[in-house]
Design an enzyme around this catalytic site. Structure first.
Site, PDB file in Angstrom:
ATOM      1  N   TYR A 124    -127.011 -13.424  -8.921  1.00 12.42           N
ATOM      2  CA  TYR A 124    -126.905 -14.753  -9.517  1.00 12.42           C
ATOM      3  C   TYR A 124    -126.881 -14.707 -11.044  1.00 12.42           C
ATOM      4  O   TYR A 124    -126.517 -15.684 -11.699  1.00 12.42           O
ATOM      5  CB  TYR A 124    -128.067 -15.615  -9.029  1.00 12.42           C
ATOM      6  CG  TYR A 124    -127.855 -17.098  -9.183  1.00 12.42           C
ATOM      7  CD1 TYR A 124    -127.265 -17.838  -8.169  1.00 12.42           C
ATOM      8  CD2 TYR A 124    -128.259 -17.763 -10.327  1.00 12.42           C
ATOM      9  CE1 TYR A 124    -127.077 -19.200  -8.284  1.00 12.42           C
ATOM     10  CE2 TYR A 124    -128.078 -19.131 -10.462  1.00 12.42           C
ATOM     11  CZ  TYR A 124    -127.487 -19.842  -9.439  1.00 12.42           C
ATOM     12  OH  TYR A 124    -127.311 -21.204  -9.569  1.00 12.42           O
ATOM     13  N   LYS A 171    -132.342  -8.514   2.629  1.00 14.18           N
ATOM     14  CA  LYS A 171    -131.244  -7.898   3.388  1.00 14.18           C
ATOM     15  C   LYS A 171    -131.366  -6.380   3.255  1.00 14.18           C
ATOM     16  O   LYS A 171    -130.390  -5.658   3.025  1.00 14.18           O
ATOM     17  CB  LYS A 171    -129.890  -8.406   2.874  1.00 14.18           C
ATOM     18  CG  LYS A 171    -128.709  -8.072   3.786  1.00 14.18           C
ATOM     19  CD  LYS A 171    -128.773  -8.746   5.141  1.00 14.18           C
ATOM     20  CE  LYS A 171    -127.549  -8.381   5.989  1.00 14.18           C
ATOM     21  NZ  LYS A 171    -127.655  -8.933   7.363  1.00 14.18           N
ATOM     22  N   ASP A 204    -130.116 -13.605   6.973  1.00 15.05           N
ATOM     23  CA  ASP A 204    -129.293 -14.343   7.935  1.00 15.05           C
ATOM     24  C   ASP A 204    -130.139 -14.845   9.102  1.00 15.05           C
ATOM     25  O   ASP A 204    -129.965 -15.977   9.582  1.00 15.05           O
ATOM     26  CB  ASP A 204    -128.112 -13.501   8.421  1.00 15.05           C
ATOM     27  CG  ASP A 204    -128.503 -12.064   8.742  1.00 15.05           C
ATOM     28  OD1 ASP A 204    -129.338 -11.503   8.032  1.00 15.05           O
ATOM     29  OD2 ASP A 204    -127.946 -11.496   9.699  1.00 15.05           O
ATOM     30  N   ASP A 228    -131.106 -19.366  -3.984  1.00 17.93           N
ATOM     31  CA  ASP A 228    -130.202 -20.474  -4.273  1.00 17.93           C
ATOM     32  C   ASP A 228    -129.650 -21.063  -2.977  1.00 17.93           C
ATOM     33  O   ASP A 228    -129.588 -22.284  -2.803  1.00 17.93           O
ATOM     34  CB  ASP A 228    -129.061 -19.974  -5.159  1.00 17.93           C
ATOM     35  CG  ASP A 228    -128.115 -21.087  -5.557  1.00 17.93           C
ATOM     36  OD1 ASP A 228    -128.596 -22.138  -6.014  1.00 17.93           O
ATOM     37  OD2 ASP A 228    -126.892 -20.917  -5.400  1.00 17.93           O
TER      38      ASP A 228
END
Length: 332
Positions: A124, A171, A204, A228
């Site tokens: 980001y 992740k 996820d 975000d």
């Protein structure tokens, strides 16, 4: 006690929702002197830059700012003012409480969780360049320092507010080094807080669990980009970005902001919902030691929303921005 606070009205619907919130804060009786600064499109038009150094100087001087939405051009134009503020002021923690407001239609009821997002690094940050024509490289930077301090912030927030569990979102099954480092730091910090339950979710899977049963979550901590996305997803569970507040916190300064966009398509029409910025202002009041006033404003807002007498269009009503603010002022 009087407070001097930097005010960034923003652009698009920013000035409209900002004026509504200022009206409510005036009605609450809190003594605030506003140091008004421009950022975003309005600043570009007047100064040639979206984030003038005067803005940063003002926040450094006053330590606290309230900020309306600021436009970030997509795929072109100037870089994000939000990212610029967070980097320049080292506002390393983004704090977004997500909970159901009375009278607001939502996908779920009984949601009460906090998203803690690392605010200074990861993808980001926008560190990218064109290697050769047609090939762009974006850099994902994860550091032990930033990961450790955001994990500690999450656990300290949990302990201070009676929260029972912190979930690290990652992740690391794919990005074994970058997200692996973040996870290792979170685990190390978790061992310092045996009174708080700790678990982990792959990002996820976390999103799937959020849209199936959000009540299983309490405090979630994660790197910047996941934060975000997950924080916006979570806002959708309780009614949308118009009904959640947010704070960007550092050791030397704090910026409280509406998390939604500047909505230029409805700017100037007087129909925007000021609730998100008002909730951020309530967080700001608590931050500056005006907890009693924050409670009064929150009670007034809750009363207006639960009565349904003044709802803006996004909540199924027809009240204007100013009419909604007037209703909260009357409740105060």
């Amino acid at each position: 006690m009087s407070h001097t606070i930097t005010l960034i009205p923003g652009d698009g619907i920013g000035p409209e929702v900002t004026e509504a919130v200022l009206k409510i804060l005036r009605a609450s009786g809190v003594a605030i002197e506003w140091d008004i600064q421009l950022a975003g499109i309005t600043a570009v038009e007047k100064t040639g830059t979206p984030l003038p150094h005067e803005v940063l100087d003002s926040i450094r001087r006053n330590k606290v700012a309230l900020k309306g939405p600021v436009t970030t051009p997509v795929g072109e134009g100037f870089t994000s003012v939000n990212v610029g503020l967070r980097k320049a002021l080292d506002l390393y923690a983004n704090l977004r409480p997500v909970w159901n407001l009375p009278g607001v239609p939502a996908r779920f009821q009984g949601v009460d969780m906090v998203i803690v997002r690392e605010n200074t690094e990861d993808l980001y940050s926008g560190l990218e360049h064109e290697v050769v024509p047609g090939v762009v490289e974006s850099l994902k930077i994860i550091t032990e320092r930033a990961s450790t301090r955001i994990a500690r912030f999450a656990f300290e927030h949990a302990r201070a507010h009676g929260r029972k569990k912190v979930t690290a979102v990652h992740k690391a099954n794919i990005m074994k080094l970058g997200d692996g480092l973040f996870l290792a730091c979170a685990r190390a910090v978790a061992r310092e807080y045996p009174d708080i339950k700790y678990d982990e979710k792959i990002v996820d899977a976390a999103c799937m669990h959020l849209v199936m049963n959000p009540s299983q979550f309490d405090v979630l901590v994660m790197p910047n980009l996941y934060g975000d996305i997950v924080s916006d997803l979570s806002a959708g569970l309780v009614g949308g970005l118009g009904v959640v507040g947010a704070a960007n916190l550092g050791l030397e300064a704090a910026v409280f902001e509406a998390v939604h966009g500047s909505a230029p398509d409805i700017a100037g029409q007087g129909i925007a919902n000021p609730t998100a910025l008002l909730l951020s202002a309530i967080m700001m009041l608590r931050h500056i030691g005006e907890g009693a006033t924050a409670d009064r404003v929150m009670t007034a807002l809750g009363g207006v929303l639960s009565s349904g007498t003044a709802r803006t269009r996004d909540l199924g009503g027809s009240a204007s921005t100013s009419a909604f603010a007037d209703a909260v002022c009357r409740a105060l």
